[in-house]
Design an enzyme around this catalytic site. Structure first.
Site, short mmCIF file in Angstrom:
data_model
loop_
_atom_site.label_atom_id
_atom_site.label_comp_id
_atom_site.label_asym_id
_atom_site.label_seq_id
_atom_site.Cartn_x
_atom_site.Cartn_y
_atom_site.Cartn_z
N SER A 215 76.38 32.57 46.18
CA SER A 215 77.61 32.20 45.49
C SER A 215 78.39 31.22 46.36
O SER A 215 77.81 30.24 46.82
CB SER A 215 78.43 33.45 45.14
N ASP A 282 62.11 37.68 24.77
CA ASP A 282 61.42 38.45 25.79
C ASP A 282 59.92 38.13 25.87
O ASP A 282 59.37 37.84 26.94
CB ASP A 282 61.65 39.95 25.49
N ASP A 285 57.30 34.63 27.16
CA ASP A 285 56.67 34.38 28.46
C ASP A 285 55.35 35.14 28.60
O ASP A 285 54.75 35.16 29.67
CB ASP A 285 57.62 34.76 29.60
N ASP A 289 58.85 42.79 28.54
CA ASP A 289 59.33 43.63 29.64
C ASP A 289 60.85 43.64 29.70
O ASP A 289 61.44 44.07 30.69
CB ASP A 289 58.74 43.14 30.97
N VAL A 291 62.68 41.01 29.86
CA VAL A 291 63.14 39.90 30.69
C VAL A 291 62.74 38.57 30.06
O VAL A 291 61.59 38.39 29.68
CB VAL A 291 62.52 39.99 32.11
N ASP A 467 72.10 33.66 35.27
CA ASP A 467 73.39 33.72 35.96
C ASP A 467 74.51 33.35 34.99
O ASP A 467 74.51 32.25 34.45
CB ASP A 467 73.36 32.75 37.16
N HIS A 513 74.20 36.86 38.52
CA HIS A 513 74.82 36.12 39.62
C HIS A 513 74.65 36.88 40.94
O HIS A 513 75.29 37.90 41.15
CB HIS A 513 76.30 35.88 39.34
#
Ligand SMILES: *[C@@H]1O[C@H](CO)[C@@H](O)[C@H](O)[C@H]1NC(C)=O
Ligand SMILES: *[C@@H]1O[C@H](CO)[C@@H](O)[C@H](O)[C@H]1NC(C)=O
Ligand SMILES: *[C@@H]1O[C@H](CO)[C@@H](O)[C@H](O)[C@H]1NC(C)=O
Ligand SMILES: *[C@@H]1O[C@H](CO)[C@@H](O)[C@H](O)[C@H]1NC(C)=O
Ligand SMILES: *[C@@H]1O[C@H](CO)[C@@H](O)[C@H](O)[C@H]1NC(C)=O
Ligand SMILES: *[C@@H]1O[C@H](CO)[C@@H](O)[C@H](O)[C@H]1NC(C)=O
Ligand SMILES: *[C@@H]1O[C@H](CO)[C@@H](O)[C@H](O)[C@H]1NC(C)=O
Ligand SMILES: *[C@@H]1O[C@H](CO)[C@@H](O)[C@H](O)[C@H]1NC(C)=O
Ligand SMILES: *[C@@H]1O[C@H](CO)[C@@H](O)[C@H](O)[C@H]1NC(C)=O
Ligand SMILES: *[C@@H]1O[C@H](CO)[C@@H](O)[C@H](O)[C@H]1NC(C)=O
Length: 602
Positions: A215, A282, A285, A289, A291, A467, A513
């Site tokens: 950050s 999801d 890719d 999962d 994500v 983020d 983040h």
């Protein structure tokens, strides 16, 4: 006995007090013990004479050296205390310096491990928000000396925004430059000098020097690479808050979208849009999962419009939340009440989400800035619930509002009151003002890293792909700018080959983040320093970034994250393997021109 010397060290009195150290001699095989070295008059004797470190005059009488025993330390004390699990005794040294001819007062503190634990390393950690790190002990577990600085404005106790204005219209430039890069560079130069002297390193003995932060700490890390490149061997920069003007004004962008479109979505509606997007993208890719490991495929293939009409529900809540830490003041918990919410995703809600994910354009349709990736939570867009009117209303994140008031308008106010008369063009004007005014300080976008590279420096740069505070495209834009600046005459492949030897960038799929994401149980790297030490000291160049999944179906799975610009693609749902491949369309979706600015924005 030792306890009486363990004070928050920046509060100790100045003066050459010889501290009687009653610590018993340790049974180490080294000829010199910590106790012998950790002596104020000994450290005083190491202080270089004026002129040795250009512009820095160390004040011998201010030196204080005390042995600290973490095992007997009051865990409630602040300042010198560490959050780490380090249990060995170390030497805490404070001293002051002044800049030649200036009469200012910078206090620095360092933690020296005992000689038998010292591994020829010096380490600094970055801070966050508008704060520098105030804990000097972060390097001890690596056998490193580390430090912290008051930066001349008592940065141990104050964040930059608290001292930035002397009064309305009047900038404290000294604090601004010290915070931006100078204080940390000096902390390293002074600290390395003292470290060599303290342990008696021979001239040809290497003192490996590291910086690590995320950050604003990531921006600080980059500031050191850019400005003090010959001082560091290994730097780890996470989600840097650089391109500071654009970044801080961006925090006002989401609210401006709502203000412009005239719709303040209930928080639950936005949350549902995010959840449904994650669910929809999801699997793109190659693995389901939870994500989004390929937000680029989500951006290219998923249409947010398809979510209109989906029902959402959230129970009523009373919650205390922590601010993002952009200002120490924000760290106080805030209590908020939200009512029970239910409804269906609206066209208006989707319009808000789309506009935020698209990014900022001026009224001529020219792009000014990039935004959060699709599937990231929309924290900056959270509206405020007004119970009296039973309505959702404008909420301006103080991260952005404070920046505009203090750093752009130079008013000693903590937030914007409203967005009356504020358009996208206004945001761009604020960005321009901030970019020009702080070009040489906070902006932190120098792209010629030749000094760092040529003195052997290694850089690991990473960013969470989801983020919601600093867009990952910001990191990629900088990486591309460095590539173009330093290898502009090479082919793409050749420039990658060159960069790989010293500057590696990693996107962390699904991550938020500077940490894992509650909404996407993806991998997060926890061993960056080990990897960096291995690269710097043993020449082991990373081929991926070791990360671990901490939650969900794949908890505890290890992943070697793909090195940018390659992207992961899972081979099959039930195989824990993915390939890292380069995809031109994907790369282009991460590449931005910013024509709303008439000068280059690196
Ligand atoms: C260097 O200068 C500082 C401040 O001007 C002074 O306090 C200090 O004693 C000087 N140090 C030496 C070693 O002369
Ligand atoms: C630390 O602080 C808490 C509350 O502030 C107190 O109850 C506790 O006794 C303190 N611990 C020590 C070791 O002083
Ligand atoms: C310098 O600042 C420290 C606090 O950071 C203070 O304790 C010390 O007295 C100051 N020294 C001088 C010479 O003003
Ligand atoms: C101290 O001793 C350890 C082994 O016990 C050794 O590895 C280390 O290099 C020594 N340090 C110094 C400064 O002599
Ligand atoms: C600074 O300016 C703001 C906005 O005009 C005003 O509200 C505030 O009172 C001023 N502060 C001081 C100390 O004059
Ligand atoms: C979104 O997903 C999170 C995590 O799965 C869940 O806690 C939350 O209730 C969901 N929100 C909505 C509005 O569906
Ligand atoms: C949401 O949509 C459903 C149909 O899908 C409808 O029955 C319901 O009335 C809608 N709810 C609201 C609050 O508009
Ligand atoms: C690129 O430019 C640099 C510096 O001008 C030069 O040293 C290098 O040889 C050039 N490389 C190529 C491939 O032209
Ligand atoms: C990867 O990281 C995990 C912790 O997150 C650690 O336990 C493991 O040893 C690391 N693996 C390698 C190869 O460094
Ligand atoms: C998983 O593995 C099994 C057998 O090992 C295979 O039949 C199946 O097709 C694989 N893929 C999925 C998505 O389950």
């Amino acid at each position: 006995m030792m306890n009486s010397y363990i004070l928050p060290l920046y509060l100790t009195l100045t003066g050459s007090i010889a501290v009687p150290v009653s610590d018993s001699v340790s049974s180490s095989s080294n000829s010199t013990t910590l106790t012998e070295l950790c002596d104020s008059s000994y450290v005083q004797s190491l202080i270089p004479s004026n002129g040795t470190l250009l512009g820095i005059e160390l004040i011998p009488s201010s030196v204080q050296a005390v042995v600290v025993d973490p095992s007997t330390q009051d865990s409630n004390s602040s300042g010198a205390s560490s959050t780490s699990t380090y249990t060995s005794k170390y030497c805490s040294v404070t001293l002051e310096y002044t800049h030649t001819g200036k009469g200012d007062n910078v206090t620095v503190k360092y933690a020296f491990p005992s000689p038998d634990e010292f591994s020829n390393r010096f380490y600094l950690a970055g801070g966050g928000g508008y704060s520098l790190n105030s804990d000097a002990t972060g390097g001890l577990t690596y056998g490193a000396v580390s430090g912290a600085t008051s930066a001349g404005y008592d940065a141990f106790d104050y964040s930059l925004d608290e001292v930035f204005l002397y009064g309305n219209g009047s900038i404290n430039w000294d604090a601004t430059y010290m915070f931006s890069y100078q204080a940390l560079g000096e902390l390293t130069v002074v600290g390395k000098y003292l470290t060599r002297e303290f342990y008696g390193l021979a001239q040809d003995e290497k003192l490996y020097t590291y910086f690590e932060g995320c950050s604003d700490g990531g921006r600080e890390a980059m500031s050191q690479v850019q400005r003090w490149g010959d001082q560091y061997d290994g730097v780890i920069a996470g989600a840097p808050a650089f391109r500071f003007a654009q970044q801080q004004v961006l925090h006002v962008f989401s609210a401006t979208v709502e203000h412009t479109l005239g719709y303040y979505p209930p928080t639950c509606e936005l949350e549902k849009i995010v959840n449904a997007t994650i669910e929809a993208c999801d699997g793109l890719d190659g693995r389901v999962d939870g994500v989004i490991s390929r937000s680029d495929l989500c951006a290219l293939e998923f249409d947010l419009e398809s979510l209109v009409g989906q029902p959402y529900y959230c129970a009523a809540t009373t919650s205390s939340s922590l601010g993002f830490g952009f200002s120490k003041r924000d760290e106080a918990s805030q209590t908020s009440h939200t009512p029970e919410q239910s409804g269906n995703i609206t066209q208006e809600g989707i319009a808000v989400a789309k506009q935020i994910y698209d990014g900022l354009f001026n009224s001529d349709g020219e792009r000014a800035y990039f935004s959060f990736r699709i599937g990231s939570s929309l924290d900056d867009a959270d509206a405020t619930y007004n119970a009296d009117d039973d309505a959702w209303e404008l909420n301006i994140p103080s991260t952005g509002g404070l920046y505009v008031q203090k750093f752009i308008k130079l008013l000693d106010l903590d937030n914007l009151e409203n967005l009356d008369g504020v358009t996208y063009d206004t945001l761009i004007d604020w960005m321009k003002t901030g970019m020009y005014r702080y070009f040489d300080s906070l902006q932190t976008t120098v792209t010629d890293l030749t000094t760092f590279r040529d003195s052997g420096g290694k850089l690991i740069h990473y960013h969470g792909e989801s983020d919601p505070s600093i867009p990952p495209a910001s990191s990629i834009h900088y990486w591309q700018s460095v590539k173009d600046t330093m290898y502009g005459n090479l082919t793409f492949e050749d420039s990658l080959k060159q960069l790989d030897d010293w500057y590696q960038f990693y996107l962390i799929p699904g991550a938020a983040h500077c940490g894992a994401n509650d909404l996407q149980p993806g991998p997060y790297p926890e061993t960056n320093m080990e990897i960096m030490i291995n690269w710097v000291e043993n020449g082991v160049k990373p081929s991926g970034l070791n990360a671990t999944v901490s939650e969900g179906k794949y908890a505890s799975e290890n992943q070697e994250l793909c090195k940018w610009p390659t992207r992961p693609l899972w081979k099959s749902d039930n195989l824990s393997t993915f390939e890292c491949s380069f995809d031109e369309a994907s790369y282009k979706s991460w590449t931005y021109d910013l024509p709303a600015f008439k000068i280059p924005v690196y």
